[in-house]
Structures are given as structure tokens and as C-alpha cells.
Write a protein that holds these residues in place. Sequence first.
Motif, PDB file in Angstrom:
ATOM      1  N   ALA A 100       0.841  -1.205   0.000  1.00 33.56           N
ATOM      2  CA  ALA A 100       0.000   0.000   0.000  1.00 33.56           C
ATOM      3  C   ALA A 100       0.875   1.254   0.000  1.00 33.56           C
ATOM      4  CB  ALA A 100      -0.945  -0.011   1.196  1.00 33.56           C
ATOM      5  N   GLU A 101       1.971   1.215   0.745  1.00 30.55           N
ATOM      6  CA  GLU A 101       2.911   2.347   0.753  1.00 30.55           C
ATOM      7  C   GLU A 101       3.483   2.587  -0.639  1.00 30.55           C
ATOM      8  OE1 GLU A 101       2.227   3.870   3.909  1.00 30.55           O
ATOM      9  OE2 GLU A 101       4.121   4.685   3.127  1.00 30.55           O
ATOM     10  N   VAL A 102       3.863   1.484  -1.289  1.00 30.74           N
ATOM     11  CA  VAL A 102       4.447   1.583  -2.629  1.00 30.74           C
ATOM     12  C   VAL A 102       3.431   2.185  -3.605  1.00 30.74           C
ATOM     13  CG1 VAL A 102       5.342   0.223  -4.584  1.00 30.74           C
ATOM     14  CG2 VAL A 102       6.047  -0.328  -2.234  1.00 30.74           C
ATOM     15  N   VAL A 103       2.180   1.726  -3.510  1.00 26.47           N
ATOM     16  CA  VAL A 103       1.145   2.234  -4.422  1.00 26.47           C
ATOM     17  C   VAL A 103       0.927   3.721  -4.185  1.00 26.47           C
ATOM     18  CG1 VAL A 103      -1.283   2.081  -5.102  1.00 26.47           C
ATOM     19  CG2 VAL A 103       0.013  -0.008  -4.639  1.00 26.47           C
ATOM     20  N   LYS A 104       0.833   4.112  -2.919  1.00 19.30           N
ATOM     21  CA  LYS A 104       0.589   5.523  -2.595  1.00 19.30           C
ATOM     22  C   LYS A 104       1.738   6.386  -3.081  1.00 19.30           C
ATOM     23  CE  LYS A 104      -1.397   4.642   1.688  1.00 19.30           C
ATOM     24  NZ  LYS A 104      -1.183   4.778   3.113  1.00 19.30           N
ATOM     25  N   ASN A 105       2.965   5.961  -2.794  1.00 16.61           N
ATOM     26  CA  ASN A 105       4.118   6.786  -3.163  1.00 16.61           C
ATOM     27  C   ASN A 105       4.304   6.869  -4.668  1.00 16.61           C
ATOM     28  OD1 ASN A 105       4.628   7.268  -0.491  1.00 16.61           O
ATOM     29  ND2 ASN A 105       6.059   5.547  -0.274  1.00 16.61           N
ATOM     30  N   GLY A 106       3.934   5.801  -5.381  1.00 16.47           N
ATOM     31  CA  GLY A 106       4.159   5.799  -6.823  1.00 16.47           C
ATOM     32  C   GLY A 106       2.961   6.265  -7.630  1.00 16.47           C
ATOM     33  N   LEU A 133      -6.378   0.614   0.559  1.00 17.18           N
ATOM     34  CA  LEU A 133      -6.313   1.809  -0.284  1.00 17.18           C
ATOM     35  C   LEU A 133      -7.693   2.324  -0.682  1.00 17.18           C
ATOM     36  CD1 LEU A 133      -3.529   0.475  -2.693  1.00 17.18           C
ATOM     37  CD2 LEU A 133      -3.244   2.390  -1.099  1.00 17.18           C
ATOM     38  N   ASP A 134      -8.726   1.535  -0.379  1.00 18.16           N
ATOM     39  CA  ASP A 134     -10.079   1.789  -0.859  1.00 18.16           C
ATOM     40  C   ASP A 134     -10.125   1.914  -2.392  1.00 18.16           C
ATOM     41  OD1 ASP A 134     -12.770   1.897  -0.511  1.00 18.16           O
ATOM     42  OD2 ASP A 134     -12.847   4.065  -0.205  1.00 18.16           O
ATOM     43  N   TYR A 135      -9.456   0.981  -3.060  1.00 19.44           N
ATOM     44  CA  TYR A 135      -9.539   0.859  -4.514  1.00 19.44           C
ATOM     45  C   TYR A 135     -10.595  -0.209  -4.836  1.00 19.44           C
ATOM     46  CZ  TYR A 135      -5.034   3.220  -5.694  1.00 19.44           C
ATOM     47  OH  TYR A 135      -4.020   4.116  -5.887  1.00 19.44           O
ATOM     48  N   SER A 136     -11.185  -0.106  -6.039  1.00 18.71           N
ATOM     49  CA  SER A 136     -12.063  -1.197  -6.485  1.00 18.71           C
ATOM     50  C   SER A 136     -11.226  -2.455  -6.632  1.00 18.71           C
ATOM     51  CB  SER A 136     -12.677  -0.887  -7.846  1.00 18.71           C
ATOM     52  OG  SER A 136     -13.586   0.160  -7.746  1.00 18.71           O
ATOM     53  N   PHE A 137     -11.848  -3.606  -6.365  1.00 19.27           N
ATOM     54  CA  PHE A 137     -11.094  -4.861  -6.395  1.00 19.27           C
ATOM     55  C   PHE A 137     -11.914  -5.962  -7.044  1.00 19.27           C
ATOM     56  CE2 PHE A 137     -10.243  -8.879  -3.883  1.00 19.27           C
ATOM     57  CZ  PHE A 137      -9.128  -9.243  -4.623  1.00 19.27           C
ATOM     58  N   SER A 165     -17.832  -3.359 -14.228  1.00 26.60           N
ATOM     59  CA  SER A 165     -17.150  -2.152 -14.692  1.00 26.60           C
ATOM     60  C   SER A 165     -16.798  -1.277 -13.503  1.00 26.60           C
ATOM     61  CB  SER A 165     -18.027  -1.389 -15.674  1.00 26.60           C
ATOM     62  OG  SER A 165     -19.165  -0.910 -15.003  1.00 26.60           O
ATOM     63  N   SER A 166     -15.737  -0.505 -13.683  1.00 29.28           N
ATOM     64  CA  SER A 166     -15.306   0.398 -12.617  1.00 29.28           C
ATOM     65  C   SER A 166     -14.387   1.440 -13.226  1.00 29.28           C
ATOM     66  CB  SER A 166     -14.541  -0.379 -11.547  1.00 29.28           C
ATOM     67  OG  SER A 166     -13.947   0.521 -10.631  1.00 29.28           O
ATOM     68  N   ASN A 167     -14.376   2.598 -12.623  1.00 29.91           N
ATOM     69  CA  ASN A 167     -13.331   3.553 -12.985  1.00 29.91           C
ATOM     70  C   ASN A 167     -12.042   3.153 -12.293  1.00 29.91           C
ATOM     71  OD1 ASN A 167     -14.811   5.133 -14.694  1.00 29.91           O
ATOM     72  ND2 ASN A 167     -15.383   6.621 -13.122  1.00 29.91           N
ATOM     73  N   LEU A 168     -10.917   3.608 -12.829  1.00 26.35           N
ATOM     74  CA  LEU A 168      -9.654   3.442 -12.118  1.00 26.35           C
ATOM     75  C   LEU A 168      -9.709   4.366 -10.901  1.00 26.35           C
ATOM     76  CD1 LEU A 168      -7.099   3.435 -15.080  1.00 26.35           C
ATOM     77  CD2 LEU A 168      -8.266   1.491 -14.022  1.00 26.35           C
ATOM     78  N   PRO A 169      -8.973   4.155  -9.854  1.00 32.08           N
ATOM     79  CA  PRO A 169      -8.004   3.084  -9.662  1.00 32.08           C
ATOM     80  C   PRO A 169      -8.678   1.731  -9.383  1.00 32.08           C
ATOM     81  CG  PRO A 169      -8.177   4.388  -7.673  1.00 32.08           C
ATOM     82  CD  PRO A 169      -9.025   5.078  -8.701  1.00 32.08           C
ATOM     83  N   LEU A 170      -7.903   0.686  -9.711  1.00 31.19           N
ATOM     84  CA  LEU A 170      -8.445  -0.658  -9.650  1.00 31.19           C
ATOM     85  C   LEU A 170      -7.337  -1.646  -9.300  1.00 31.19           C
ATOM     86  CD1 LEU A 170     -10.719  -2.767 -10.528  1.00 31.19           C
ATOM     87  CD2 LEU A 170      -9.707  -2.631 -12.801  1.00 31.19           C
ATOM     88  N   ILE A 171      -7.702  -2.670  -8.558  1.00 33.30           N
ATOM     89  CA  ILE A 171      -6.788  -3.792  -8.282  1.00 33.30           C
ATOM     90  C   ILE A 171      -7.472  -5.072  -8.738  1.00 33.30           C
ATOM     91  CG2 ILE A 171      -5.652  -5.145  -6.457  1.00 33.30           C
ATOM     92  CD1 ILE A 171      -5.314  -2.612  -4.873  1.00 33.30           C
ATOM     93  N   ILE A 172      -6.743  -5.884  -9.477  1.00 29.41           N
ATOM     94  CA  ILE A 172      -7.316  -7.184  -9.815  1.00 29.41           C
ATOM     95  C   ILE A 172      -6.371  -8.300  -9.357  1.00 29.41           C
ATOM     96  CG2 ILE A 172      -8.641  -6.330 -11.819  1.00 29.41           C
ATOM     97  CD1 ILE A 172      -5.897  -8.531 -12.724  1.00 29.41           C
ATOM     98  N   ALA A 173      -6.970  -9.431  -9.049  1.00 25.89           N
ATOM     99  CA  ALA A 173      -6.198 -10.640  -8.754  1.00 25.89           C
ATOM    100  C   ALA A 173      -6.506 -11.616  -9.878  1.00 25.89           C
ATOM    101  CB  ALA A 173      -6.596 -11.217  -7.399  1.00 25.89           C
ATOM    102  N   GLY A 174      -5.509 -11.876 -10.717  1.00 27.46           N
ATOM    103  CA  GLY A 174      -5.761 -12.575 -11.973  1.00 27.46           C
ATOM    104  C   GLY A 174      -5.433 -14.048 -11.944  1.00 27.46           C
ATOM    105  N   GLN A 175      -5.863 -14.705 -13.000  1.00 26.97           N
ATOM    106  CA  GLN A 175      -5.585 -16.121 -13.189  1.00 26.97           C
ATOM    107  C   GLN A 175      -5.627 -16.406 -14.678  1.00 26.97           C
ATOM    108  OE1 GLN A 175      -9.110 -17.406 -10.863  1.00 26.97           O
ATOM    109  NE2 GLN A 175      -9.805 -18.415 -12.725  1.00 26.97           N
ATOM    110  N   LYS A 176      -5.494 -17.690 -15.047  1.00 26.46           N
ATOM    111  CA  LYS A 176      -5.564 -18.092 -16.440  1.00 26.46           C
ATOM    112  C   LYS A 176      -6.842 -17.529 -17.073  1.00 26.46           C
ATOM    113  CE  LYS A 176      -5.853 -22.517 -18.878  1.00 26.46           C
ATOM    114  NZ  LYS A 176      -5.497 -23.923 -18.723  1.00 26.46           N
ATOM    115  N   GLY A 177      -6.751 -16.998 -18.251  1.00 25.28           N
ATOM    116  CA  GLY A 177      -7.913 -16.373 -18.874  1.00 25.28           C
ATOM    117  C   GLY A 177      -7.662 -14.886 -19.036  1.00 25.28           C
ATOM    118  N   LEU A 178      -6.968 -14.307 -18.056  1.00 24.59           N
ATOM    119  CA  LEU A 178      -6.579 -12.896 -18.139  1.00 24.59           C
ATOM    120  C   LEU A 178      -5.774 -12.702 -19.427  1.00 24.59           C
ATOM    121  CD1 LEU A 178      -6.590 -10.203 -16.682  1.00 24.59           C
ATOM    122  CD2 LEU A 178      -4.625 -10.957 -15.371  1.00 24.59           C
TER     123      LEU A 178
END
Lengths: 248, 320
Positions: A100-106, A133-137, A165-178
Motif C-alpha cells: 500500500a505504501e508503494v502504491v501511494k508513493n508511486g 487503499l479503498d480501490y475497487s477490487f 465495470s469500474s473507474n480506475l483506480p483498480l486492483i485485480i487478482a488474476g488467473q488463467k484467462g486474463l
Amino acid sequence: MKILVCISHVPDTTSKINFTENDSKFDSNGVQYVINPYDEFALTRAMWFKEKQGATVTVVNVGTIATEPTLRKALAIGADDAIRVNTEATDGLSVAKELAEVVKNGGYNLVLAGKESIDYNGGMVPGMLAALLDYSFVNACIGLEVEGEKATISREIDGGKEILSSNLPLIIAGQKGLVEEKDLRIPNMRGIMMARKKPLNIVEPINSSAATEIASFEKQDAKSACKIVAADNVDELISLLHNEAKVI
Amino acid sequence: MSVLVFAETSEGKFKKSAFEVTSYGKKVAEQLSTNVVVLTINSNEPTLLYAYGAEKILNVSNDDLKIFNAKIVANIIKQAAEKESSQVVIIDSNTNGLYLASTVAVNLNAGYASNVVALPSETTPFTVKRKVFSNKAFSNTLITTDIKVIGLAKNSFGLVENSVSGTVEEFSPSIIESALASESIEQTTGKVTIADADIVVSGGRGLKGPENWGMIEELAEVLGAATACSKPVSDLGWRPHSEHVGQTGKPVASNLYIAVGISGAIQHLAGVNSSKVKVVINTDPEAPFFKAADYGIVGDAFEVVPKLIEKLKDFKANNA
Ligand SMILES: Cc1cc2nc3c(=O)[nH]c(=O)nc-3n(C[C@H](O)[C@H](O)[C@H](O)COP(=O)(O)OP(=O)(O)OC[C@H]3O[C@@H](n4cnc5c(N)ncnc54)[C@H](O)[C@@H]3O)c2cc1C
Ligand SMILES: Nc1ncnc2c1ncn2[C@@H]1O[C@H](COP(=O)(O)O)[C@@H](O)[C@H]1O
């Protein structure tokens, strides 16, 4: 678009699993480490956004110096730069807090992770990061498109899929198919050469406190031998499944 | 103090896991000498949970919640946990449970252990056993925060009948905003899913080509099973990706797993060895799957499977 891909450094899928120090530590002796397979899908999708939409791609790992070859591999696949948060990853929540620190700083507005690490099988870091971060997930993500600020995401559900659907910012956790399996990138010679010159920045941890602790490991109990039934005697198999195993 | 269980419904009906997490929650509450409270959303028949020990049920009835949103549901769980002063929150390992549990943990400042396979071995310090290294091992993990979130691995505890006379309370939490909107849901109807199935019939490269899957589907149909496949089979496009099981595919934790023409590579076994009983049908007696299976037939799938279908039909007719 500023993309951050979270890379977990895990034993290769064929590794023999052993423990040392009174079963309190994983025995990494002779173990080959790789990019977590789910994170490869995320990284490959990120490369597509880089090439087609001009996104920048940073890869990050929370781990000790031992994880650097894995980050270099991600750079060789094509990430622009890498960050290593210099602390041993032992607990999902504290890793998520470091990230979360890395995301905020970058100022990253799209974070791609895998649905779980195949070592500790937490399946928790991306969701925790999003909540912090209160990002969509979106978990178990099997498709992602971004147009401007708007993302269209598919997730796997039991027996089907859901489009979100969502506006950015967004976090996804992916798998095969992505991305498709056949499209996964492997580093080529040129990529490997270039990766040596790309920045790998080391960031000191905020040392957030852990919420869990592993006391010990156990291996699976040895299994009793397989009962072999003759090929011309399926009746016996049915009877065993019915009377002995009681599963039909 | 209490133990809070989230019992998931689908179109008003409890998923099987709802009864498993309730059974488990009741036992954890006994260990902690406290009560179990079960939270459920839009359940048609919440009282079904009494049979598994639910003393108190909070039922949320709200049409806006018909479409699942992890952030909103996680927040409702948080509200329920605060209202009931819950010390432990238990969530299943279905797709939606896995989706929301990590958010619940952050919301409650709680430590979270996923893939838990047994009751806490100790409550101080709070210690649970969980699956790690893709089912090749377990860890005994301490949760050191005041509030604990447990993700219970599917089919690991089972259903334990424990009939109580409980109460159902209507619960009306506030509903938070979410930036994530559901656009559409595509469901393949009528088929048993790998996640819900008690029995899974799986085919590998030994079946030679997609045209030979008729017998796998027929075997699954006779058993009321879901169909699955090994990774190369879905990579080759013989079967849809959604059927790929194993370390990098879907996990299988069914009562019975039947592997036909699958060699039993370490990555395949890692994803299926949580199944209680495994049967292998393979021409090669040296196939590694025989080491992991409970029952095996060394033989040609093209001869064995049709015979098995025929005999199972007779068996079903006689045991109906
Ligand atoms: C990073 C990574 C991740 C992976 N993840 C997974 C995963 O999640 N899931 C997965 O399944 N694999 C996975 N794999 C692949 C795995 O290593 C194996 O290649 C794969 O499981 C083999 O599939 P199979 O058993 O169908 O095919 P094969 O290994 O080709 O085996 C076919 C079997 O069929 C038998 N056979 C042949 N003819 C007949 C017949 N007529 N009747 C009966 N039996 C017959 C043969 O004896 C043989 O044992 C992964 C590999 C890697 C590198
Ligand atoms: N130490 C770590 N550093 C960076 N990313 C991580 C780390 N651990 C987990 N992740 C990310 O979170 C995902 C899920 O991991 P886990 O919650 O550990 O199962 C992984 O696929 C990675 O994308």
C-alpha cells in the motif's frame, strides 16, 4: 496508465516440499524459485497495456535479496522498472501494508496481482491491499480491458462469469484467462541483456506488525496403498465405492 | 462475545458450504464458551440452519443485494461482527467467500487465515491448521489479533448435525457505495459445477481427442458429477478452460474424484488431492496417479469406462 504488478517469488511447481529447524521453516535447499504462475498472467496482461496503450509497468516484490533474480526475470519479460521492499514476507496483512505504501508513493492507478501465491496459498494480499487503499477490487479475474479511466473486468464465478465495470483506480487478482496460456511471455536474450540495466530500487519497509505467525509445518500423512481392481471387474469397484468408501 | 458465521445463499437457497461453516462455527463457539451467530442475506428459509447449531440467525432481506458485491457484503459482515461483538468470523471458500474475506479482515483489523482445515487446536494462542504449498503440506498458524477471520476450506470439516431451537432476527445494515458495477452474468445453467460437486469425473490426454468426451460426460451424468480435465486438455482446446483442474487451475475438494487417462503429474495432484476418495483408470501401471489414488484400474479407458457406465446404471436402478 501507471501499472504496478505484484510479483510473488515461489518454489517451482515441481519442488519437493521439506521443512527444517524442527519443521518451523521451509527448506529452500535445492529449490528453484520462479515468478508465481498467476502473476505471470498479470505481468503478460500488463505488457499488452504497455505495448498497445503506452502504460508504464513497474513490478514489485516484498522480500529479501534472494528474490531479486525473480524481479530481474520480470524486467527481462519487459517491465520498465522494479521495486523490492526489503523485508521478509511472512504475513499477508503486513505484505499488503508494505505494498500500500508503494502504491501511494508511486501513484499507480492499476494494480495487477495473482489470485494466490502457490507457496502459502493465502489468496489474501490483493484484497487486503484494495481494502487498505479503498480501490475497487476484482478477484479471480479472467479478463481486463481499460479505455481511458474506465475498466471492464470479467471474473470467474461458480459455473460462469460476471462482467463488471469500474473507474480506475483498480486492483485485480488474476488467473488463467486474463491472457491465454500460449501468450505467456518468456524472457529472450535481448530482454535479459536489457534487464541488467533497468532500475531495481530497494525500498526500506515500514515494518507494519503482522497479524499471523506460522508456528510449524506438517507434511501430508503417508497414504495407504491404492487398491487395484481388475479391469474386467468394475462391479467390484462399484461395490468398494459404495460399501467401503461410501461415496456413491 | 460471539462467533460470527457468514452463510452464503444463491437465489435464496443456502449453498452446501453454508451448513458446513455453521457446523464449524458452532464447534468453535463451544471451544470459546460462547454463542454462534449466523449472518445470511436474502435466505428463503433461514431456519434450516438450526439443524447445524445456529442459535441466532441474522437475516438481511434487501433486493439491492441480489447481485453480489464483495465490498458491500464485507461491510455488512463488519457491521454484524460489531453488533454481535464477534471475536471470530468464519467464511467459506467458495468464489464469493474467497473474494470478500480479505476485505472483512482489513475492515475488522483482524488477522486472516485462509484454507483452514480443522478446528482451532488451541484458542490461546489461537492456532489453526491450514493447507499450504498447494495441498502438499499444512501449517499451524497463529492468529495474533483480537479478532480472527477464518476461511474454511471446502469439505474439510463436513456437516455436523446439532439441532438447536434458535431465533431469526431481521437485520438491516446500512449499504455502502461501491464504484464497481455488475454489468452482466453469464451462467452455464443446468450443469453441476466443479465447486459444488460431490463427485468429479476428469479426463486427461489419454483420451486422445475431444470427440471421446461423450463417455466422460455420460459417466458424470450417471453419477450426478461435474466434468473436469487436466491442463493440457484445456490448453489443446479439447475442453473449456473452466474445466482445468490442478495447481494452476481449479481446486477440487470433492468426495470422489475419478481420473481417466490422467498421468498424475505433481501439479495435477496438488489441485485434486483434497478430494476424499480418488479413483484412477490408466493403461500404465507406473502412472504416478496410482500412488495418490485410493482405488485404481489398470486398463484402457475406452473399454473400462463404457462398462463402468453400464454397471453404474444397473447399480443406480437397484439402489434408487
Ligand atoms: C507451471 C506448471 C503448472 C501446471 N499446472 C497444472 C495443473 O494445474 N493441472 C494439470 O492437470 N497439469 C498442470 N501442469 C501440467 C502437468 O505437469 C502435466 O503435464 C499434465 O497434468 C499432464 O496431463 P495428462 O495427465 O492429461 O497427460 P499425460 O501426462 O500425457 O498423461 C496421459 C495419461 O493417459 C494414459 N493413457 C493413455 N492412453 C490411455 C487409455 N486408452 N486409457 C487410459 N489411460 C490412458 C497414459 O498412460 C498417461 O498416464 C502444469 C505444468 C507446469 C509446468
Ligand atoms: N511478497 C509479495 N510481494 C509482492 N506481491 C505479493 C507478495 N505476496 C503476494 N503478492 C501478490 O499477491 C498475490 C496473492 O498472494 P497471496 O495472498 O500470498 O496468496 C500474489 O499472486 C502476488 O501478486
